[in-house]
Design a protein around this motif. Structure first.
Motif, short mmCIF file in Angstrom:
data_model
loop_
_atom_site.label_atom_id
_atom_site.label_comp_id
_atom_site.label_asym_id
_atom_site.label_seq_id
_atom_site.Cartn_x
_atom_site.Cartn_y
_atom_site.Cartn_z
N ALA A 65 11.94 52.56 45.08
CA ALA A 65 12.92 53.30 44.28
C ALA A 65 12.85 52.74 42.87
O ALA A 65 12.86 51.51 42.68
N PHE A 66 12.76 53.63 41.89
CA PHE A 66 12.66 53.22 40.48
C PHE A 66 11.52 52.22 40.27
O PHE A 66 11.63 51.26 39.52
N GLY A 67 10.44 52.42 41.02
CA GLY A 67 9.24 51.61 40.82
C GLY A 67 9.23 50.26 41.50
O GLY A 67 8.27 49.50 41.37
N ALA A 68 10.29 49.93 42.27
CA ALA A 68 10.34 48.63 42.95
C ALA A 68 10.64 48.84 44.43
O ALA A 68 11.28 49.83 44.81
N ALA A 69 10.20 47.89 45.26
CA ALA A 69 10.44 48.03 46.70
C ALA A 69 11.93 48.11 46.98
O ALA A 69 12.72 47.35 46.42
N LEU A 70 12.29 49.06 47.84
CA LEU A 70 13.68 49.17 48.28
C LEU A 70 13.72 48.59 49.69
O LEU A 70 13.46 49.28 50.67
N ASP A 71 13.98 47.29 49.76
CA ASP A 71 13.96 46.62 51.06
C ASP A 71 15.10 45.61 51.14
O ASP A 71 15.87 45.43 50.19
N ALA A 72 15.20 44.98 52.29
CA ALA A 72 16.32 44.06 52.54
C ALA A 72 16.32 42.93 51.52
O ALA A 72 17.39 42.46 51.08
N LYS A 73 15.13 42.50 51.12
CA LYS A 73 15.05 41.39 50.17
C LYS A 73 15.63 41.80 48.81
O LYS A 73 16.46 41.08 48.23
N ALA A 74 15.23 42.98 48.34
CA ALA A 74 15.73 43.43 47.03
C ALA A 74 17.23 43.65 47.07
O ALA A 74 17.98 43.16 46.21
N LEU A 75 17.70 44.40 48.08
CA LEU A 75 19.13 44.72 48.09
C LEU A 75 19.98 43.55 48.57
O LEU A 75 21.20 43.57 48.44
N GLY A 76 19.32 42.51 49.09
CA GLY A 76 20.05 41.28 49.43
C GLY A 76 20.46 40.51 48.18
O GLY A 76 21.34 39.64 48.22
N ARG A 77 19.86 40.82 47.06
CA ARG A 77 20.22 40.17 45.80
C ARG A 77 21.37 40.94 45.15
O ARG A 77 21.23 42.11 44.80
N PRO A 78 22.52 40.28 44.96
CA PRO A 78 23.70 40.99 44.45
C PRO A 78 23.44 41.73 43.13
O PRO A 78 23.92 42.85 42.94
N ASP A 79 22.65 41.14 42.23
CA ASP A 79 22.42 41.81 40.94
C ASP A 79 21.62 43.10 41.12
O ASP A 79 21.92 44.13 40.51
N LEU A 80 20.61 43.06 42.02
CA LEU A 80 19.80 44.26 42.24
C LEU A 80 20.58 45.31 43.02
O LEU A 80 20.48 46.50 42.76
N GLN A 81 21.36 44.84 43.98
CA GLN A 81 22.20 45.75 44.76
C GLN A 81 23.14 46.53 43.82
O GLN A 81 23.29 47.75 43.88
N ARG A 82 23.75 45.81 42.91
CA ARG A 82 24.69 46.39 41.96
C ARG A 82 24.00 47.39 41.03
O ARG A 82 24.49 48.49 40.79
N ALA A 83 22.84 46.98 40.53
CA ALA A 83 22.09 47.86 39.63
C ALA A 83 21.71 49.15 40.36
O ALA A 83 21.79 50.24 39.80
N PHE A 84 21.32 49.01 41.63
CA PHE A 84 20.94 50.17 42.44
C PHE A 84 22.15 51.08 42.65
O PHE A 84 22.07 52.31 42.50
N ARG A 85 23.30 50.49 42.99
CA ARG A 85 24.52 51.29 43.25
C ARG A 85 24.99 52.03 42.00
O ARG A 85 25.63 53.06 42.09
N ARG A 86 24.70 51.48 40.84
CA ARG A 86 25.06 52.17 39.59
C ARG A 86 24.21 53.42 39.38
O ARG A 86 24.57 54.29 38.61
N ARG A 87 23.05 53.44 40.03
CA ARG A 87 22.11 54.54 39.77
C ARG A 87 22.09 55.61 40.85
O ARG A 87 21.64 56.73 40.60
N VAL A 88 22.54 55.26 42.07
CA VAL A 88 22.41 56.17 43.21
C VAL A 88 23.77 56.39 43.89
O VAL A 88 24.43 55.43 44.26
#
Ligand SMILES: Nc1ncnc2c1ncn2[C@@H]1O[C@H](COP(=O)(O)OP(=O)(O)OP(=O)(O)O)[C@@H](O)[C@H]1O
Ligand SMILES: [Mg+2]
Length: 282
Positions: A65-88
């Motif tokens: 998603a948005f050029g980066a892997a959408l996996d447990a590792k990425a969304l396990g990071r609070p900053d990435l999770q938050r950035a993702f939730r702002r977009r989707v």
């Protein structure tokens, strides 16, 4: 060429081990497009949207998603999770999964407040979307008191208040009345004109015809059966019948019974041989 928001390569998923919900799915969701996901019950539409929202992760294959892997590792990071939730933003098929506050107003405020949108701006968004979808006094009521259609309207509104660049909508028109359907289509067309990306799962082929740029059809084997434009897909009667997406519609009249395929508006109605009704009305 538009960049892809999502890219799936050979993605498989199973909720219960050994029973596939998605099997070897490869597709891309281009930025700014309106993409319809259709298919029979249980074919995997909601599962796909669940993966696109990062609520579950591919068990095989890759999903970006948005050029980066959408996996447990990425969304396990609070900053990435938050950035993702702002977009989707995601509208669940089951509104009860989405509405959990004491009142609908709080449900509409919840998402943007979580994302640190200023209170004044949250109030403005809630007011605007409530007016557009005609929520009226539903705002002050608890979700469990609402009708199915009222809940769906509230769930749609609670996602629109996030003002995300991607909208994932699972059966957005299920249970809503014709005026709300018009309001929703207008909102989605405006979102599209504003450059947002819209992915919706539906059994409503009229909505596909009216809204979609691209269509992906899932088969009962949980694989991608076909992708194409609405025109290509919706005019192929034999394919739609085989995929359980139209049915033979039987009308009863004083003189008997006639039948034709029923499902949507693009394709000319294809007549099937009339069946005389036995008995006194025949
Ligand atoms: N939470 C779950 N636990 C176990 N199996 C599930 C779960 N959710 C879905 N499934 C199974 O995964 C498969 C795909 O289901 P999914 O909900 O994605 O279908 P769908 O295409 O959205 O169907 P519908 O048109 O009924 O909404 C089905 O076989 C279903 O039984
Ligand atoms: Mg579903």
């Amino acid at each position: 060429m538009a960049e892809n928001i999502y890219e799936l390569k050979d993605v498989s998923y199973s909720w219960v081990d050994g029973r596939p919900a998605l099997d070897g799915v490869s597709l891309a969701i281009p930025s700014g497009k309106r993409v319809a996901i259709i298919g029979a019950n249980g074919s995997g539409k909601s599962t796909l949207l669940t993966l696109l929202d990062g609520l579950a992760f591919a068990k095989a294959g890759s999903l970006t998603a948005f050029g980066a892997a959408l996996d447990a590792k990425a969304l396990g990071r609070p900053d990435l999770q938050r950035a993702f939730r702002r977009r989707v933003g995601y509208v669940f098929q089951n509104s009860d999964a989405q509405l959990f506050c004491p009142t609908i107003r709080e449900d509409l405020e919840f998402g943007p407040l979580q994302l640190d949108v200023a209170e004044g701006e949250v109030a403005r968004r809630v007011e605007a979307i409530s007016r557009r979808l005609g929520l009226g006094d539903l705002l002050e009521r608890p979700p469990h008191e609402l009708s199915v259609g009222e809940k769906k309207k509230a769930a749609l509104a609670s996602t629109f208040t996030l003002e995300t660049e991607v909208l994932l909508l699972d059966e957005p028109t299920a249970g809503i009345d014709p005026q709300t359907m018009r309001d929703l289509v207008d909102l989605l067309q405006e979102a599209h004109a504003g450059g947002r990306t819209i992915v919706f799962a539906t059994h409503d082929l009229h909505l596909v015809e009216e809204l979609a740029d691209e269509v992906h059809v899932f088969g009962r084997d949980h694989r991608l059966a076909r992708s194409g434009t609405p025109e290509e897909i919706l005019t192929d009667h034999a394919f739609l019948l085989a995929q359980n997406l139209v049915h033979i519609h039987v009308h009863r009249h004083a003189h008997g019974v006639h039948q034709h395929e029923h499902g949507h508006a693009i394709a000319p109605v294809k007549k099937v041989p009339a069946r005389r009704k036995k008995g006194k009305r025949g």
